[in-house]
Design a protein around this motif. Structure first.
Motif, PDB file in Angstrom:
ATOM      1  N   MET A 234       0.867  -1.178   0.000  1.00 16.35           N
ATOM      2  CA  MET A 234       0.000   0.000   0.000  1.00 16.35           C
ATOM      3  C   MET A 234       0.904   1.227   0.000  1.00 16.35           C
ATOM      4  SD  MET A 234      -1.486   2.791   1.571  1.00 16.35           S
ATOM      5  CE  MET A 234      -1.315   2.640   3.348  1.00 16.35           C
TER       6      MET A 234
ATOM      7  N   ALA B  63      -8.007   9.181  -1.289  1.00 21.99           N
ATOM      8  CA  ALA B  63      -8.125   8.937   0.144  1.00 21.99           C
ATOM      9  C   ALA B  63      -9.222   9.826   0.717  1.00 21.99           C
ATOM     10  CB  ALA B  63      -6.792   9.223   0.830  1.00 21.99           C
TER      11      ALA B  63
ATOM     12  N   TYR C 251       1.010   5.283   0.200  1.00 29.31           N
ATOM     13  CA  TYR C 251       0.287   6.513   0.528  1.00 29.31           C
ATOM     14  C   TYR C 251       0.930   7.669  -0.223  1.00 29.31           C
ATOM     15  CZ  TYR C 251      -1.484  10.490   3.191  1.00 29.31           C
ATOM     16  OH  TYR C 251      -2.060  11.683   3.552  1.00 29.31           O
TER      17      TYR C 251
ATOM     18  N   ARG D 111      -4.244   6.779  -2.536  1.00 29.28           N
ATOM     19  CA  ARG D 111      -3.689   5.527  -2.047  1.00 29.28           C
ATOM     20  C   ARG D 111      -3.574   4.578  -3.232  1.00 29.28           C
ATOM     21  NH1 ARG D 111      -7.521   5.953   2.279  1.00 29.28           N
ATOM     22  NH2 ARG D 111      -6.564   6.589   4.241  1.00 29.28           N
ATOM     23  N   LYS D 112      -2.422   3.935  -3.311  1.00 23.66           N
ATOM     24  CA  LYS D 112      -2.219   2.945  -4.359  1.00 23.66           C
ATOM     25  C   LYS D 112      -2.017   1.583  -3.711  1.00 23.66           C
ATOM     26  CE  LYS D 112       0.542   3.800  -7.758  1.00 23.66           C
ATOM     27  NZ  LYS D 112       1.724   4.194  -8.553  1.00 23.66           N
ATOM     28  N   TYR D 113      -2.736   0.605  -4.200  1.00 26.54           N
ATOM     29  CA  TYR D 113      -2.574  -0.766  -3.721  1.00 26.54           C
ATOM     30  C   TYR D 113      -1.984  -1.617  -4.834  1.00 26.54           C
ATOM     31  CZ  TYR D 113      -5.638   0.314   0.260  1.00 26.54           C
ATOM     32  OH  TYR D 113      -6.193   0.848   1.399  1.00 26.54           O
TER      33      TYR D 113
ATOM     34  N   THR E 248      -8.440   1.449   5.295  1.00 27.56           N
ATOM     35  CA  THR E 248      -7.119   1.251   4.702  1.00 27.56           C
ATOM     36  C   THR E 248      -6.724  -0.205   4.883  1.00 27.56           C
ATOM     37  OG1 THR E 248      -6.458   3.524   5.196  1.00 27.56           O
ATOM     38  CG2 THR E 248      -4.697   1.957   4.732  1.00 27.56           C
TER      39      THR E 248
ATOM     40  N   GLN F 243      -4.044  -3.370   4.725  1.00 28.45           N
ATOM     41  CA  GLN F 243      -2.624  -3.540   5.000  1.00 28.45           C
ATOM     42  C   GLN F 243      -2.047  -4.706   4.200  1.00 28.45           C
ATOM     43  OE1 GLN F 243      -1.180  -1.220   6.808  1.00 28.45           O
ATOM     44  NE2 GLN F 243      -3.184  -0.283   7.226  1.00 28.45           N
TER      45      GLN F 243
ATOM     46  N   ARG G   4      -5.769   2.553  -7.785  1.00 27.27           N
ATOM     47  CA  ARG G   4      -5.518   3.916  -7.306  1.00 27.27           C
ATOM     48  C   ARG G   4      -6.856   4.533  -6.925  1.00 27.27           C
ATOM     49  NH1 ARG G   4      -2.472   5.895 -11.372  1.00 27.27           N
ATOM     50  NH2 ARG G   4      -4.247   6.666 -12.561  1.00 27.27           N
TER      51      ARG G   4
END
Length: 349
Positions: A298, A322, A300, A305-307, A328, A330, A319
């Motif tokens: 993840m 936020a 920030y 926020r990009k996962y 969020t 993890q 993307r």
């Protein structure tokens, strides 16, 4: 009535530029319409700068022709072409004041002193440098030097303006401010503008149309919205923003249309939603596709926020903006990825 297309002002007709046995530009044909802002975008070595240098008259084409306002200019030297140019280095005269930098192109055009002073005053006012006319370029910030360079290029009322990566030397915040200024100046003056850059965000922000180049050739030309939303090739999809290329996935690709032969499925990161595994179905679930994956990372990035989510052997990037109170996820957490089947695009490999 709907307005028709603007007439052509600049044309490249099957233009090739060779350096020895290497072709920097190959058989390029391109029309630039009157009054438009066209950006030539591409990585280093794509030929974009060579195209601009040929249009400016600094480099002669090996084959083909360049036509401006109906007349061939391939054999016309740069100093005889009526054009405004802003270079990456700004190229201001370091020994002249800001005012003298702006007066110089008017002197070369034979404009008398009284008229020169009026035009310089108006231009300094327009670029918010009214009180800086007596300063030397070395006494200016990068953004102020950029404004002077733009003012000098525009003050002679040229029929077209060439920009050679003019914002690349500025920091991010100043670059964004100058993008707004360049866009405002283009809107006000209505001058045909050809810009060269490798900055995708700058191209998307400023342009009426974008030409994406690769290895000396045009890969695709279209509006910023069309290029981003409907890229024709894998290269354009990956170069203009981020793209998830869905190749050799462990899940079936579902889309609203059949996949054409010889293409790859693609989806933009912001089109993918990340929700808890086992989340309730949405009301439009029949229009969506979902897969289960594990968060690999993840990132920030302030408002975003990009996962990075691993789905079988594939790593998908998402993307999202936020928001306050937003969950969020993890690293290592199981999540569900969802997207509309209509957001799948197919691009040539």
């Amino acid at each position: 009535m709907k307005a028709g297309p603007l007439p052509a002002q600049i044309e490249f007709r099957a233009v090739t530029k060779m350096y020895g046995r290497m072709s920097a530009v190959k058989d390029l044909s391109l029309t630039v319409r009157l009054g438009e802002f066209l950006t030539i975008l591409g990585p280093s070595g794509s030929g974009k700068t060579t195209v601009l240098m040929m249009l400016a008259g600094f480099v002669a084409p090996t084959e083909g022709d360049i036509v401006i306002a109906g007349k061939s200019v391939s054999a016309v030297p740069s100093y005889r072409r009526d054009q405004g140019i802003v270079f990456q280095s700004y190229a201001l005269f370091p020994h002249l004041t800001v005012r003298r930098n702006l007066e110089f192109p008017l002197e070369m055009r034979g404009v008398n002193g009284v008229e020169r002073a009026k035009r310089v005053d108006r231009m300094l006012e327009r670029v918010h440098l009214k009180d800086f006319g007596g300063r030397m370029p070395s006494q200016l910030s990068g953004g102020q030097q950029q404004r002077v360079a733009l003012a000098r290029a525009l003050i002679g009322d040229p029929p077209f303006l060439l920009l050679d990566e003019p914002l690349s030397a500025l920091d991010r915040n100043l670059r964004e401010q100058m993008q707004s200024e360049v866009k405002s100046l283009h809107r006000e003056f209505g001058i045909t503008t050809i810009s060269v850059t490798h900055d995708q965000e700058e191209a998307l922000t400023l342009s009426d149309r974008i030409v994406v180049m690769r290895a000396g050739q045009i890969e695709q030309t279209d509006t910023p919205e069309a290029l981003y939303d409907r890229p024709a090739t894998r290269f354009v999809a990956s170069f203009l923003g981020e793209a998830n290329i869905l190749q050799n996935t462990d899940f079936e690709i579902q889309a609203d249309v059949a996949q054409p032969p010889g293409t790859l499925a693609m989806i933009r990161p912001e089109r993918i939603s990340v929700v808890m595994s086992g989340a309730p179905k949405r009301t439009d679930a029949d229009q969506r596709h979902s897969v289960i994956g594990i968060v690999d990372d993840m990132i920030y990035a302030g408002p975003l926020r990009k996962y990075h989510v691993r789905v079988g052997s594939s790593l998908l990037v998402t993307r999202e903006h936020a928001a306050s109170g937003q969950r969020t996820f993890q690293r290592g957490e199981e999540v569900q990825l969802e997207w509309l089947r209509s957001d799948i695009r197919f691009v040539a490999a």
